[in-house]
Structures are given as C-alpha cells and as structure tokens.
Design a protein around this motif. Structure first.
Motif, PDB file in Angstrom:
ATOM      1  N   THR A  37       0.387  -1.456   0.232  1.00 38.07           N
ATOM      2  CA  THR A  37      -0.260   0.174  -0.195  1.00 38.07           C
ATOM      3  C   THR A  37       0.864   0.898   0.046  1.00 38.07           C
ATOM      4  OG1 THR A  37      -1.506  -1.098   1.174  1.00 38.07           O
ATOM      5  CG2 THR A  37      -1.707   1.221   1.832  1.00 38.07           C
ATOM      6  N   CYS A  38       0.683   2.475  -1.529  1.00 34.45           N
ATOM      7  CA  CYS A  38       1.767   3.525  -0.724  1.00 34.45           C
ATOM      8  C   CYS A  38       0.619   4.264  -0.219  1.00 34.45           C
ATOM      9  CB  CYS A  38       1.649   3.850  -2.299  1.00 34.45           C
ATOM     10  SG  CYS A  38       2.461   5.489  -2.344  1.00 34.45           S
ATOM     11  N   ILE A  39       1.607   4.901   1.192  1.00 38.23           N
ATOM     12  CA  ILE A  39       1.145   5.456   2.092  1.00 38.23           C
ATOM     13  C   ILE A  39       1.092   7.202   2.167  1.00 38.23           C
ATOM     14  CG2 ILE A  39       0.878   3.483   3.943  1.00 38.23           C
ATOM     15  CD1 ILE A  39       3.307   4.771   5.442  1.00 38.23           C
ATOM     16  N   HIS A  40       2.005   7.397   1.409  1.00 35.72           N
ATOM     17  CA  HIS A  40       2.714   8.822   0.910  1.00 35.72           C
ATOM     18  C   HIS A  40       2.535   9.203   0.213  1.00 35.72           C
ATOM     19  CE1 HIS A  40       3.533  13.224   1.865  1.00 35.72           C
ATOM     20  NE2 HIS A  40       4.685  12.736   1.159  1.00 35.72           N
ATOM     21  N   GLN A  41       2.503   9.937  -1.110  1.00 36.50           N
ATOM     22  CA  GLN A  41       3.142   9.859  -2.562  1.00 36.50           C
ATOM     23  C   GLN A  41       2.994  11.882  -2.448  1.00 36.50           C
ATOM     24  OE1 GLN A  41       0.560   9.743  -5.743  1.00 36.50           O
ATOM     25  NE2 GLN A  41       1.901  10.939  -7.230  1.00 36.50           N
ATOM     26  N   SER A  42       4.382  12.399  -2.523  1.00 42.25           N
ATOM     27  CA  SER A  42       4.969  14.135  -2.850  1.00 42.25           C
ATOM     28  C   SER A  42       4.707  13.639  -4.284  1.00 42.25           C
ATOM     29  CB  SER A  42       5.842  14.350  -2.189  1.00 42.25           C
ATOM     30  OG  SER A  42       6.594  15.448  -2.750  1.00 42.25           O
ATOM     31  N   GLY A  43       4.893  15.290  -5.099  1.00 39.13           N
ATOM     32  CA  GLY A  43       5.396  15.067  -6.186  1.00 39.13           C
ATOM     33  C   GLY A  43       6.497  15.652  -6.559  1.00 39.13           C
ATOM     34  N   ARG A  44       7.095  15.629  -5.072  1.00 37.17           N
ATOM     35  CA  ARG A  44       8.389  16.422  -4.785  1.00 37.17           C
ATOM     36  C   ARG A  44       9.433  15.743  -4.686  1.00 37.17           C
ATOM     37  NH1 ARG A  44       7.575  20.918   0.274  1.00 37.17           N
ATOM     38  NH2 ARG A  44       6.522  18.723   0.664  1.00 37.17           N
ATOM     39  N   SER A  66      11.407  -2.064  11.312  1.00 39.96           N
ATOM     40  CA  SER A  66      10.709  -1.475  10.612  1.00 39.96           C
ATOM     41  C   SER A  66      11.733  -1.271   9.131  1.00 39.96           C
ATOM     42  CB  SER A  66       9.871  -0.068  10.945  1.00 39.96           C
ATOM     43  OG  SER A  66      10.886   1.068  11.774  1.00 39.96           O
ATOM     44  N   GLN A  67      10.725  -0.885   7.719  1.00 36.15           N
ATOM     45  CA  GLN A  67      10.983  -0.438   6.776  1.00 36.15           C
ATOM     46  C   GLN A  67       9.903  -0.285   5.567  1.00 36.15           C
ATOM     47  OE1 GLN A  67      13.096  -3.810   4.900  1.00 36.15           O
ATOM     48  NE2 GLN A  67      14.904  -3.674   6.237  1.00 36.15           N
ATOM     49  N   TYR A  68       9.899   1.369   5.445  1.00 41.91           N
ATOM     50  CA  TYR A  68       9.197   1.612   5.094  1.00 41.91           C
ATOM     51  C   TYR A  68       9.565   1.886   3.299  1.00 41.91           C
ATOM     52  CZ  TYR A  68       6.211   2.479   8.811  1.00 41.91           C
ATOM     53  OH  TYR A  68       5.177   2.515  10.242  1.00 41.91           O
ATOM     54  N   PRO A  69       9.243   0.974   2.124  1.00 44.97           N
ATOM     55  CA  PRO A  69      10.317   1.236   0.978  1.00 44.97           C
ATOM     56  C   PRO A  69       9.497   2.707   0.298  1.00 44.97           C
ATOM     57  CG  PRO A  69       9.123  -0.501   1.414  1.00 44.97           C
ATOM     58  CD  PRO A  69       8.445   0.075   2.107  1.00 44.97           C
ATOM     59  N   PHE A  72       6.075   3.664   1.216  1.00 48.06           N
ATOM     60  CA  PHE A  72       5.105   1.995   0.929  1.00 48.06           C
ATOM     61  C   PHE A  72       4.946   1.530   2.699  1.00 48.06           C
ATOM     62  CE2 PHE A  72       6.536   2.540  -3.532  1.00 48.06           C
ATOM     63  CZ  PHE A  72       5.319   2.259  -4.024  1.00 48.06           C
ATOM     64  N   SER A  73       3.713   0.797   2.801  1.00 49.69           N
ATOM     65  CA  SER A  73       3.832   0.572   3.786  1.00 49.69           C
ATOM     66  C   SER A  73       4.868  -0.645   4.197  1.00 49.69           C
ATOM     67  CB  SER A  73       2.293  -0.275   3.901  1.00 49.69           C
ATOM     68  OG  SER A  73       2.568  -1.240   2.614  1.00 49.69           O
ATOM     69  N   THR A  74       5.669  -1.482   5.767  1.00 55.10           N
ATOM     70  CA  THR A  74       6.207  -1.742   5.807  1.00 55.10           C
ATOM     71  C   THR A  74       5.348  -3.450   5.790  1.00 55.10           C
ATOM     72  OG1 THR A  74       5.338  -2.183   8.057  1.00 55.10           O
ATOM     73  CG2 THR A  74       6.556  -0.646   8.164  1.00 55.10           C
ATOM     74  N   GLU A  75       4.410  -3.542   4.944  1.00 50.18           N
ATOM     75  CA  GLU A  75       4.231  -4.880   4.979  1.00 50.18           C
ATOM     76  C   GLU A  75       3.350  -4.837   3.774  1.00 50.18           C
ATOM     77  OE1 GLU A  75       1.557  -5.807   8.379  1.00 50.18           O
ATOM     78  OE2 GLU A  75       0.162  -5.828   6.895  1.00 50.18           O
TER      79      GLU A  75
END
Length: 303
Positions: free
Chosen positions: A164-171, A204-207, A218-221
């Motif tokens: 799951t994508c938990i955050h997107q920034s255009g920057r 924890s690993q957030y790609p 992205f989510s950790t799982e």
C-alpha cells in the motif's frame, strides 16, 4: 474470478499469462503511477497483441492526478491507446475522464482515485458517468467491501496481494535529501529501493521510491487476502489485483501462479486457506512481512 497482475516487461507479461493472469496491468509516465516499470507505447502495444492472442485483456494505468502539461499530452496518448485496442484504462482524474468522453474513443474506463473510493454511492456516481467498474481504496475493511459490492452491478477491484502506498509527494524528496547531505545525488535512484525506519521500531522498513512522478512511500508489509478469497468469491468480490511494484521478475510470477491455483481450488471446492497461506509465506521475501492491513478490522475500529 478474475486475476489482474502488473506487468513490468513483455517477457514477464508472457510468464504472467502462463501463470494464470486474466488481465495485465501496465502503463508509463507521465500518466501512470507506481508501476513496476514504466513502459513506452511500443512495449504496451506488444503486450496488448500478446494478451489478445492468448484471449487475455490489458488495462493501461492513467491514474495520475494530471496537471496542465499532462492534460495537453493526454489526447494524443489516448488516441494511440485506442488504435492499439487496449481493453480498459484505469483513470481517476475527472479532467482526464472528461477528455476521454469528449474524444468518444471506444475504451472503457475503470474509476481509480486511490483513497477516495470508499463508498458504493461514489462508485455508482462514476458508473453513471460511464465507468465500467472501480478500484477500491486499500484502506477499507472487507466487511465494507462486501457491503459495497452488494449494492452494485459492476465489479469492485480489490488488492489481494501487494504493498500500500501510504504517502506520495510530487517533489523529488530523495534527490533533495542527497543534495542536502552530499551536494549531489549519491547514485541513480530509479532502480533502487531505499527505506525509512520508525525510530520506535528498529526492524521497520518503509520502502521509498522516487521517479518522475515524485516520491512514494509504501507500507512496511504486503497486503494479502489469500485466506479470505473464498469468502470474497461467495460475496461477489471476484476481481482480484496483484501488485508487483516492489517484487519483480519470476518471484512475482510465482505468487500470481499460487493465486491462480487457489482460484481453481475454490472452483473445485477444495480450497484449504491455511495451506495456501503457508505456501505464500514461503514465496514471500523475508524482508517484507505479510499482513491484512485494514481488511480484517471492524469498520467501527477504523473510522
């Protein structure tokens, strides 16, 4: 039961069809977001020809929130997709949908607006505007999804495997970070997966991935509904998406094949959830735990 799988190349597309995928999902910049690999029109056309020769379908991702420059380029892109007879578009920007309708091109579209798709009434509105279905938000519970599908006569696409994508920034946040810390980009970021870490959770690993559309966290799982496939089928949720944006090549193909085997077991009345869950765990990369995200929560506990 339809299995939709992201395709990163012509070679993988053929392997995914052999593995049981009914529909391939592909696209390119600047119109498609969070793809395993952005593809040019020639490669998309080759995948469409392959899929059609095997009796399969292709959806092209056009799910970006488009700015003026993208909208100006979109008409020509749509014309080319229509000429190659793609089976559907995944679109969430109302301006892009308006342009598709104004051009009167013979391409169905699936409404895909990410976290906004949270009620049957909203999907019904877009069906009234010509949508052939919708992609459900990944923050919904299975109980909500079942209730939504029962109110609709068009399919809701549900993520049954993937991140799951938990955050997107255009920057370009990674590029800016490397500029700040070292004065230059440390290396090309296009083919790297870096991670953020929660200071309170050392494991924890957030790609975090940067591309021409910006930065995506992205989510950790990885989400999976392997154990709930039979329940979904019994309640009309038969459109299953598998997303390989973080899992490339043959490893992703093997997981698609396992979901196809699970589908055939359901059809034969021989589906044993625990067995398939255990087999999925063996195929899953060690650094990416599996979970059900919001799916198995009670709606009252989420909202």
């Amino acid at each position: 039961m339809e299995i939709i799988a992201t395709a990163e190349s012509m070679n993988q597309a053929e392997a995914l069809i052999d593995a049981g995928a009914d529909r391939l999902y592909a696209g390119g910049h600047p119109f498609g977001l969070r793809l395993p690999r952005p593809l040019g029109l020639e490669e998309i056309e080759s995948i469409v020809r392959l899929a059609h020769s095997r009796g399969k379908a292709v959806t092209v991702a056009c799910n970006a929130l488009m700015h003026n420059k993208q909208i100006d380029q979109f008409a020509a892109y749509l014309t080319q997709l229509a000429e190659m007879k793609v089976d559907a578009l995944a679109v969430g920007d109302p301006g892009a949908i308006l342009m598709l309708k104004e051009q009167a091109l013979p391409i169905p579209y699936i409404y895909d607006a990410g976290t906004l798709v949270t009620s049957a009434e909203q999907i019904a509105f877009w069906i009234g505007q010509g949508a052939s279905g919708a992609v459900a938000a990944r923050e919904l519970t299975l109980k909500e999804l079942i209730m939504m599908q029962q109110k609709l006569d068009r399919p809701i696409e549900v993520l049954v495997y993937g991140p799951t994508c938990i955050h997107q920034s255009g920057r370009p946040l990674l590029t800016n970070y490397f500029h700040y810390t070292s004065g230059d980009r440390a290396s090309r970021l296009d083919d790297q997966v870096l991670f953020l870490r929660d200071p309170k959770n050392a494991g924890s690993q957030y790609p975090i991935i940067e591309d021409t559309d910006g930065t995506h966290i992205f989510s950790t799982e990885d989400l999976t509904l392997m154990g709930q496939l039979k329940i979904m089928h019994e309640n009309g949720l038969d459109t299953w998406k598998l997303d390989g944006v973080l899992l490339r090549g043959d490893a992703f193909v093997s997981i698609v094949a396992l979901f196809d085997e699970a589908r055939r077991a359901i059809e034969a009345g021989a589906f044993v959830p625990e067995s398939f869950i255990n087999r999925l765990k063996k195929l899953q990369p060690e650094h990416r735990p599996l979970g059900t995200g919001f799916y198995m929560k009670n709606p009252e506990d989420v909202h």
